[in-house]
Scaffold this motif. Sequence first.
Motif, short mmCIF file in Angstrom:
data_model
loop_
_atom_site.label_atom_id
_atom_site.label_comp_id
_atom_site.label_asym_id
_atom_site.label_seq_id
_atom_site.Cartn_x
_atom_site.Cartn_y
_atom_site.Cartn_z
N GLU A 134 68.23 -1.88 -9.03
CA GLU A 134 69.55 -1.52 -9.55
C GLU A 134 69.44 -0.14 -10.22
OE1 GLU A 134 72.94 -3.51 -12.33
OE2 GLU A 134 70.98 -3.17 -13.26
N TYR A 135 70.44 0.71 -9.97
CA TYR A 135 70.46 2.06 -10.53
C TYR A 135 71.55 2.19 -11.58
CZ TYR A 135 67.38 3.70 -6.79
OH TYR A 135 66.31 3.89 -5.94
N PHE A 136 71.37 3.14 -12.47
CA PHE A 136 72.47 3.56 -13.32
C PHE A 136 73.47 4.32 -12.46
CE2 PHE A 136 68.98 3.39 -16.48
CZ PHE A 136 69.56 2.51 -17.38
N ALA A 137 74.71 4.34 -12.90
CA ALA A 137 75.75 5.12 -12.24
C ALA A 137 76.58 5.78 -13.32
CB ALA A 137 76.62 4.23 -11.35
N PHE A 138 77.29 6.85 -12.92
CA PHE A 138 78.03 7.65 -13.90
C PHE A 138 79.39 8.06 -13.35
CE2 PHE A 138 73.50 8.34 -14.30
CZ PHE A 138 73.28 8.00 -15.62
N SER A 139 80.31 8.34 -14.25
CA SER A 139 81.58 8.92 -13.84
C SER A 139 81.28 10.26 -13.18
CB SER A 139 82.50 9.11 -15.04
OG SER A 139 81.90 9.95 -16.01
N LEU A 158 82.92 7.37 -9.16
CA LEU A 158 81.66 7.16 -9.87
C LEU A 158 80.53 7.20 -8.85
CD1 LEU A 158 80.96 4.01 -8.92
CD2 LEU A 158 82.63 3.50 -10.68
N GLY A 159 79.30 7.25 -9.35
CA GLY A 159 78.19 7.21 -8.41
C GLY A 159 76.86 7.59 -8.99
N ALA A 160 75.88 7.63 -8.10
CA ALA A 160 74.51 8.02 -8.43
C ALA A 160 73.98 8.82 -7.26
CB ALA A 160 73.63 6.79 -8.67
N GLN A 161 73.19 9.84 -7.56
CA GLN A 161 72.66 10.71 -6.51
C GLN A 161 71.42 10.06 -5.90
OE1 GLN A 161 74.64 13.17 -5.82
NE2 GLN A 161 73.49 13.83 -4.04
N THR A 162 71.65 8.92 -5.24
CA THR A 162 70.58 8.17 -4.59
C THR A 162 70.88 8.04 -3.10
OG1 THR A 162 71.58 5.97 -4.75
CG2 THR A 162 70.41 6.79 -6.70
N GLY A 163 69.94 7.47 -2.38
CA GLY A 163 70.19 7.13 -0.99
C GLY A 163 71.16 5.97 -0.89
N VAL A 164 71.40 5.53 0.32
CA VAL A 164 72.31 4.41 0.56
C VAL A 164 71.78 3.16 -0.15
CG1 VAL A 164 73.28 2.88 2.32
CG2 VAL A 164 73.09 5.34 2.76
N GLY A 179 90.69 -6.91 4.44
CA GLY A 179 91.87 -6.06 4.45
C GLY A 179 91.97 -5.15 3.26
N CYS A 180 90.84 -4.83 2.64
CA CYS A 180 90.79 -3.91 1.50
C CYS A 180 90.05 -2.65 1.92
CB CYS A 180 90.07 -4.54 0.32
SG CYS A 180 90.67 -6.19 -0.17
N LEU A 181 90.38 -1.54 1.33
CA LEU A 181 89.70 -0.28 1.63
C LEU A 181 89.15 0.31 0.34
CD1 LEU A 181 88.95 2.09 3.48
CD2 LEU A 181 91.23 3.04 3.06
N ILE A 182 87.83 0.54 0.33
CA ILE A 182 87.18 1.15 -0.83
C ILE A 182 87.04 2.65 -0.57
CG2 ILE A 182 85.13 1.22 -2.28
CD1 ILE A 182 84.63 -1.69 -1.52
N ILE A 183 87.48 3.45 -1.53
CA ILE A 183 87.47 4.91 -1.45
C ILE A 183 86.65 5.43 -2.63
CG2 ILE A 183 88.92 6.98 -1.45
CD1 ILE A 183 91.22 5.10 -0.47
N ALA A 184 85.67 6.30 -2.36
CA ALA A 184 84.76 6.73 -3.43
C ALA A 184 84.55 8.23 -3.42
CB ALA A 184 83.42 6.01 -3.29
N ALA A 185 84.30 8.77 -4.60
CA ALA A 185 84.00 10.20 -4.78
C ALA A 185 82.64 10.52 -4.19
CB ALA A 185 84.04 10.56 -6.25
N SER A 192 73.54 16.19 -1.06
CA SER A 192 73.97 15.13 -0.14
C SER A 192 74.86 14.13 -0.85
CB SER A 192 72.75 14.41 0.45
OG SER A 192 71.94 15.30 1.18
N THR A 193 75.80 13.56 -0.13
CA THR A 193 76.70 12.57 -0.69
C THR A 193 75.92 11.45 -1.34
OG1 THR A 193 78.37 13.06 0.98
CG2 THR A 193 78.55 10.95 -0.13
N GLY A 194 76.32 11.09 -2.57
CA GLY A 194 75.63 10.04 -3.31
C GLY A 194 76.21 8.67 -3.04
N ALA A 195 75.60 7.66 -3.67
CA ALA A 195 76.07 6.28 -3.55
C ALA A 195 77.14 6.01 -4.63
CB ALA A 195 74.90 5.31 -3.76
N PRO A 196 78.17 5.24 -4.30
CA PRO A 196 78.36 4.42 -3.11
C PRO A 196 79.04 5.12 -1.95
CG PRO A 196 80.10 3.95 -4.67
CD PRO A 196 79.18 4.93 -5.37
N ALA A 197 79.48 6.37 -2.13
CA ALA A 197 80.26 7.03 -1.09
C ALA A 197 79.47 7.25 0.20
CB ALA A 197 80.79 8.37 -1.60
N ASN A 198 78.13 7.24 0.13
CA ASN A 198 77.33 7.45 1.34
C ASN A 198 77.22 6.19 2.18
OD1 ASN A 198 75.58 6.01 -0.30
ND2 ASN A 198 74.07 7.64 -0.50
N SER A 199 77.81 5.09 1.75
CA SER A 199 77.81 3.86 2.54
C SER A 199 78.74 4.02 3.74
CB SER A 199 78.29 2.68 1.69
OG SER A 199 77.49 2.52 0.54
#
Length: 450
Positions: free
Chosen positions: A139-144, A308-314, A329-335, A342-349
């Motif tokens: 588990e990683y820390f994540a930040f705004s 929010l996110g962390a500069q990690t891999g997927v 039927g839900c859509l998750i949208i991330a920064a 490189s795009t961080g997690a969770p947006a790199n999923s």
Amino acid sequence: MARKPTRDDGGDSGLGALGADVDAMLLAALERAEAEGGGTGEEISATDETLTTGRMIVTYKEGAADDGALANMGMRTADARDFEDGAVAMDALGDADALLLPEIGVAVISGNAASERSLGSAGAKSLASDSPISVIEPEYFAFSEGDAGEYLRGFLRAAQTIEADLRGLGAPVDEEDEEGGALVLGATPGLIASRVPQSSRSGLGIRVAVLDTGMDLGHPEFAGRAMVSRSFVGQPVQDLHSHGTHCIGTACGPLAPPGNTPRYGIAHRSTIFVGKVLSNSGTGSTGGILAGMNWAIANNCAVISMSLGAQTGVQFGYVAAGAAALARGCLIIAAAGNAASSTGAPANSPSIMSVASLDRNLAPSSFSNRGKIDISAIGRDVWSSVPRPQRHGFKTGTSMACPHVAGVAALWAQTNGSLRGMALWQRLLASARPLPYPASRVGRGLVQAP
């Protein structure tokens, strides 16, 4: 649900416990890094194990989350379904070794339970082919993601905020809140560029979840709005940071703010689901964020916005959550993140829509991450709501671009009940305005309202 311990029965009550304070864990991680490395926090690598919490994330194979694998390992397991509407109170998990999030097929394991079973690792590990568990990862820390600049700036600023709060000094000033250019009368540049003022849609009937630092629940421009709020960090939902209030303002703010304030909100009649997954310092963890995602999906939020996110891999837990959301039927949208990397997690999923930031001239912002980018919106010098007494302010980052896309997604979802999940994702991409930049910087282009 796992009971609260009434005696010393071996439950995990330390920093690696499921209900541990995320701010305290962050400070401990920073102090450990400085002690082990002999340097300053600024020298910590974004891939350093210091950015892990000590807890572990379990991702199950599809349909296998209820098979009792953790109980078979001797773990006391809490279940999100034991909480009203799936809103897990992290500080009420008692002596539980693990928390099951059945909507997304993921579980969080405490630090002690992971250590006792030798599950701790610097990287993800797969299990035997006949195991119901697919992957166990740290588990990683994540930040705004509101501060444009290097990822670790968020890490260090969060630590400074915690220390200042403990000393009663108040949070350090975020210079981005004080900056910004001239506003266009009528609506903000981000809304104008995305053709929001021309749209006849309001987001009526659409549930929009914003997972962030909470919301100023007494903000006068949201009086009377349909709003559901839950906290996943052991703090009241009330936003003492401002990041969450700003993002909610862009995605769901009012049609006509009072006075000379320009319109800054998009889905102004949507139902707002406020999930506090980041503390008042802007700090969170994968497990708390996944608990918020599980809650939003369980409550059928058509749009889930995550700045929010962390500069990690997927991270496999996020991939599973994104896939579960699409299936429901839900859509998750991330920064995408603000490290100019490189795009961080969770947006790199692959199962989560990634949003890049544009400047007001529609060029990619210098800080905006690149690589896995799906769409873009204006993210520099964005005017929106902030907590009282200020009420409004400017912020910059991919965090500010993300709720533009979320708000527009709610407008599209209102146009047709079949535009849910992947169908909504595809409509957003198909309707985007092409831009003369690589897809790795802007994706399909600038989001456009219906």
